[in-house]
Motif scaffolding. Sequence first.
Motif, PDB file in Angstrom:
ATOM      1  N   LYS B  13       3.351  -4.066  -2.486  1.00 51.18           N
ATOM      2  CA  LYS B  13       4.283  -3.085  -1.915  1.00 51.18           C
ATOM      3  C   LYS B  13       3.627  -1.713  -1.843  1.00 51.18           C
ATOM      4  CE  LYS B  13       9.229  -2.161  -2.112  1.00 51.18           C
ATOM      5  NZ  LYS B  13      10.496  -2.660  -2.683  1.00 51.18           N
ATOM      6  N   GLU B  14       2.978  -1.324  -2.939  1.00 49.00           N
ATOM      7  CA  GLU B  14       2.312  -0.025  -2.986  1.00 49.00           C
ATOM      8  C   GLU B  14       1.163   0.042  -1.982  1.00 49.00           C
ATOM      9  OE1 GLU B  14       3.377   2.555  -4.444  1.00 49.00           O
ATOM     10  OE2 GLU B  14       1.657   3.828  -3.909  1.00 49.00           O
ATOM     11  N   MET B  15       0.392  -1.056  -1.906  1.00 42.86           N
ATOM     12  CA  MET B  15      -0.724  -1.091  -0.953  1.00 42.86           C
ATOM     13  C   MET B  15      -0.231  -0.931   0.489  1.00 42.86           C
ATOM     14  SD  MET B  15      -2.759  -4.292  -2.718  1.00 42.86           S
ATOM     15  CE  MET B  15      -3.807  -4.700  -1.326  1.00 42.86           C
ATOM     16  N   VAL B  16       0.852  -1.639   0.787  1.00 44.28           N
ATOM     17  CA  VAL B  16       1.428  -1.559   2.133  1.00 44.28           C
ATOM     18  C   VAL B  16       1.811  -0.117   2.461  1.00 44.28           C
ATOM     19  CG1 VAL B  16       3.439  -2.170   3.541  1.00 44.28           C
ATOM     20  CG2 VAL B  16       2.279  -3.929   2.215  1.00 44.28           C
ATOM     21  N   LEU B  17       2.525   0.515   1.536  1.00 38.43           N
ATOM     22  CA  LEU B  17       2.963   1.897   1.764  1.00 38.43           C
ATOM     23  C   LEU B  17       1.768   2.821   1.956  1.00 38.43           C
ATOM     24  CD1 LEU B  17       5.884   2.038  -0.832  1.00 38.43           C
ATOM     25  CD2 LEU B  17       6.098   2.324   1.641  1.00 38.43           C
ATOM     26  N   GLU B  18       0.746   2.595   1.135  1.00 38.29           N
ATOM     27  CA  GLU B  18      -0.435   3.456   1.176  1.00 38.29           C
ATOM     28  C   GLU B  18      -1.149   3.378   2.530  1.00 38.29           C
ATOM     29  OE1 GLU B  18      -1.012   6.218  -1.167  1.00 38.29           O
ATOM     30  OE2 GLU B  18      -0.539   4.493  -2.460  1.00 38.29           O
ATOM     31  N   VAL B  19      -1.464   2.165   2.963  1.00 38.41           N
ATOM     32  CA  VAL B  19      -2.195   2.041   4.236  1.00 38.41           C
ATOM     33  C   VAL B  19      -1.301   2.429   5.413  1.00 38.41           C
ATOM     34  CG1 VAL B  19      -3.650   0.207   3.282  1.00 38.41           C
ATOM     35  CG2 VAL B  19      -1.702  -0.399   4.725  1.00 38.41           C
ATOM     36  N   ALA B  20      -0.007   2.161   5.307  1.00 37.67           N
ATOM     37  CA  ALA B  20       0.914   2.555   6.384  1.00 37.67           C
ATOM     38  C   ALA B  20       0.899   4.069   6.551  1.00 37.67           C
ATOM     39  CB  ALA B  20       2.331   2.068   6.081  1.00 37.67           C
ATOM     40  N   GLU B  21       0.914   4.783   5.428  1.00 37.69           N
ATOM     41  CA  GLU B  21       0.876   6.248   5.489  1.00 37.69           C
ATOM     42  C   GLU B  21      -0.449   6.737   6.075  1.00 37.69           C
ATOM     43  OE1 GLU B  21       3.998   7.249   1.852  1.00 37.69           O
ATOM     44  OE2 GLU B  21       1.846   7.315   1.478  1.00 37.69           O
ATOM     45  N   ASP B  22      -1.524   6.046   5.737  1.00 36.82           N
ATOM     46  CA  ASP B  22      -2.826   6.408   6.314  1.00 36.82           C
ATOM     47  C   ASP B  22      -2.797   6.285   7.835  1.00 36.82           C
ATOM     48  OD1 ASP B  22      -3.888   6.992   3.875  1.00 36.82           O
ATOM     49  OD2 ASP B  22      -4.942   5.082   3.614  1.00 36.82           O
ATOM     50  N   ILE B  23      -2.223   5.189   8.307  1.00 35.04           N
ATOM     51  CA  ILE B  23      -2.142   4.959   9.753  1.00 35.04           C
ATOM     52  C   ILE B  23      -1.337   6.056  10.434  1.00 35.04           C
ATOM     53  CG2 ILE B  23      -1.217   3.422  11.534  1.00 35.04           C
ATOM     54  CD1 ILE B  23      -1.731   1.087   9.492  1.00 35.04           C
ATOM     55  N   VAL B  24      -0.181   6.381   9.845  1.00 37.80           N
ATOM     56  CA  VAL B  24       0.686   7.407  10.440  1.00 37.80           C
ATOM     57  C   VAL B  24      -0.013   8.764  10.442  1.00 37.80           C
ATOM     58  CG1 VAL B  24       2.859   8.672  10.205  1.00 37.80           C
ATOM     59  CG2 VAL B  24       2.807   6.195   9.837  1.00 37.80           C
ATOM     60  N   ARG B  25      -0.696   9.071   9.341  1.00 36.19           N
ATOM     61  CA  ARG B  25      -1.440  10.333   9.267  1.00 36.19           C
ATOM     62  C   ARG B  25      -2.464  10.438  10.386  1.00 36.19           C
ATOM     63  NH1 ARG B  25      -0.972  13.182   4.474  1.00 36.19           N
ATOM     64  NH2 ARG B  25      -0.244  11.978   2.688  1.00 36.19           N
ATOM     65  N   GLU B  26      -3.214   9.349  10.572  1.00 39.16           N
ATOM     66  CA  GLU B  26      -4.350   9.415  11.493  1.00 39.16           C
ATOM     67  C   GLU B  26      -3.965   9.213  12.951  1.00 39.16           C
ATOM     68  OE1 GLU B  26      -9.013   8.060  11.493  1.00 39.16           O
ATOM     69  OE2 GLU B  26      -7.603   7.177  10.064  1.00 39.16           O
ATOM     70  N   TYR B  27      -3.088   8.229  13.205  1.00 35.62           N
ATOM     71  CA  TYR B  27      -2.792   7.869  14.592  1.00 35.62           C
ATOM     72  C   TYR B  27      -1.344   8.128  14.999  1.00 35.62           C
ATOM     73  CZ  TYR B  27      -7.124   5.329  13.676  1.00 35.62           C
ATOM     74  OH  TYR B  27      -8.395   4.994  13.322  1.00 35.62           O
ATOM     75  N   GLY B  28      -0.491   8.513  14.042  1.00 34.43           N
ATOM     76  CA  GLY B  28       0.902   8.779  14.380  1.00 34.43           C
ATOM     77  C   GLY B  28       1.796   7.556  14.243  1.00 34.43           C
ATOM     78  N   TYR B  29       3.077   7.835  14.233  1.00 36.61           N
ATOM     79  CA  TYR B  29       4.097   6.806  14.025  1.00 36.61           C
ATOM     80  C   TYR B  29       3.993   5.678  15.052  1.00 36.61           C
ATOM     81  CZ  TYR B  29       8.789   4.751  14.281  1.00 36.61           C
ATOM     82  OH  TYR B  29       9.854   3.890  14.354  1.00 36.61           O
ATOM     83  N   SER B  30       3.662   6.016  16.288  1.00 31.89           N
ATOM     84  CA  SER B  30       3.642   5.015  17.360  1.00 31.89           C
ATOM     85  C   SER B  30       2.541   3.974  17.148  1.00 31.89           C
ATOM     86  CB  SER B  30       3.454   5.699  18.715  1.00 31.89           C
ATOM     87  OG  SER B  30       2.174   6.311  18.769  1.00 31.89           O
ATOM     88  N   ALA B  31       1.605   4.247  16.262  1.00 30.87           N
ATOM     89  CA  ALA B  31       0.502   3.316  16.010  1.00 30.87           C
ATOM     90  C   ALA B  31       0.764   2.417  14.803  1.00 30.87           C
ATOM     91  CB  ALA B  31      -0.794   4.092  15.809  1.00 30.87           C
ATOM     92  N   LEU B  32       1.934   2.565  14.203  1.00 30.64           N
ATOM     93  CA  LEU B  32       2.251   1.790  12.995  1.00 30.64           C
ATOM     94  C   LEU B  32       2.755   0.392  13.360  1.00 30.64           C
ATOM     95  CD1 LEU B  32       2.441   2.028   9.889  1.00 30.64           C
ATOM     96  CD2 LEU B  32       4.833   2.688  10.181  1.00 30.64           C
TER      97      LEU B  32
END
Lengths: 199, 199
Positions: B13-32
């Motif tokens: 669960k923590e890993m998922v949240l972590e990488v998801a936040e990385d994706i949003v930071r770098e590419y934005g919500y639309s890339a999640l």
Amino acid sequence: MARRSEHSQAEIKEMVLEVAEDIVREYGYSALKVRKIAADIGYTVGSIYMVFTNMNDLIMHIKARTWQKLHQHLQNQQKIGGTVQDLALGYLEFAVENEGLWRMLFEHQVALGEQVPDWYLQDNQRAFELMYAMLKQHDQVHADNQVQLATQTLMNSVQGVAMHLLMLNQSPETIKLAKAEVVLLVECFLQGWSNEVKE
Amino acid sequence: MARRSEHSQAEIKEMVLEVAEDIVREYGYSALKVRKIAADIGYTVGSIYMVFTNMNDLIMHIKARTWQKLHQHLQNQQKIGGTVQDLALGYLEFAVENEGLWRMLFEHQVALGEQVPDWYLQDNQRAFELMYAMLKQHDQVHADNQVQLATQTLMNSVQGVAMHLLMLNQSPETIKLAKAEVVLLVECFLQGWSNEVKE
DNA sequence: ACCTGAACACCGTTCAAGT
DNA sequence: ACCTGAACACCGTTCAAGT
């Protein structure tokens, strides 16, 4: 099949925008799909790409039209002797009455680092003009660019209050609370602003 | 395949949240996307549905964590003698530094008429508490519920200013403008508010 | 020239089947 | 019990093929 020519390109474009807005009003932005739009206007998906380059283009046009509708709404309800507070409450009223369309203004955003088209920003800005005129009228001490800054600040603030309201479930109580916030905001901001010392 | 048990459910669960936040930071919500998240944590799509009921659930948790991060940010930068303006500018600073995550707070919305979960609202509210404490401290004339109303109004207003900034392209000039708006907002609002007559 | 509709790549979600 | 990965329904977009 093909080559029906029952409607001009311009007519199809208008039909698309019309039914798309109906969908957003009733089911919200997340329910807006090409196939649904195509079915509603009696054409197939390909036709929509004749009049809009893609979904993003279509959405930006709907958003621009929503700013136009807001401008219209504010203009219509403006009476002689109308106050800044009336204008701010008019904004809130529009957001409540057009929840789906208004929420879409913020739910849809251009990709990170992408540019917003200029014609869109113009319609966005125009919705703020009435507030500028009103502040300008009731003020003698500030320079034009200061009035401009105050307009932006006040309108963005009202937008923030309205946004918070529509993020929660709309109910008579939450609407009443949002109205109280707008009233307090305008009242305090204006008093503070008019007391500002001239530079 | 299957039954790896390299990580506990909580760890996944923590890993998922972590990488998801990385994706949003770098590419934005639309890339999640689920598949992207799965690939990044080294599991397959199905695993994500072991720890979150669906994408919406995952997104709400990320948003809640963003409010927590904002709260943390405001708490960290708070010094003795810090002003309301410092707090408001701290909010703006957070939004600028965490554009992707912050924008997602508003780009993602529950469906029209849907309820926002309670635990989410709590994290959202908590980010406003420091402002409440500060207003309360510098004020003697208002009742608690009036201070509460002023807190909501001011924070939502700052949010509106930040929102407008992040809708455009961020640049040194637009950031400077947004800062000027926040400064003007706080200055005028506070002056007007402190002059309010007691009921 | 206008419009179709099949095709493509991609998406979130499910669940029988493996260990 | 944990995890896979194929399958499903749906999405935006394209474009050869019809009239």
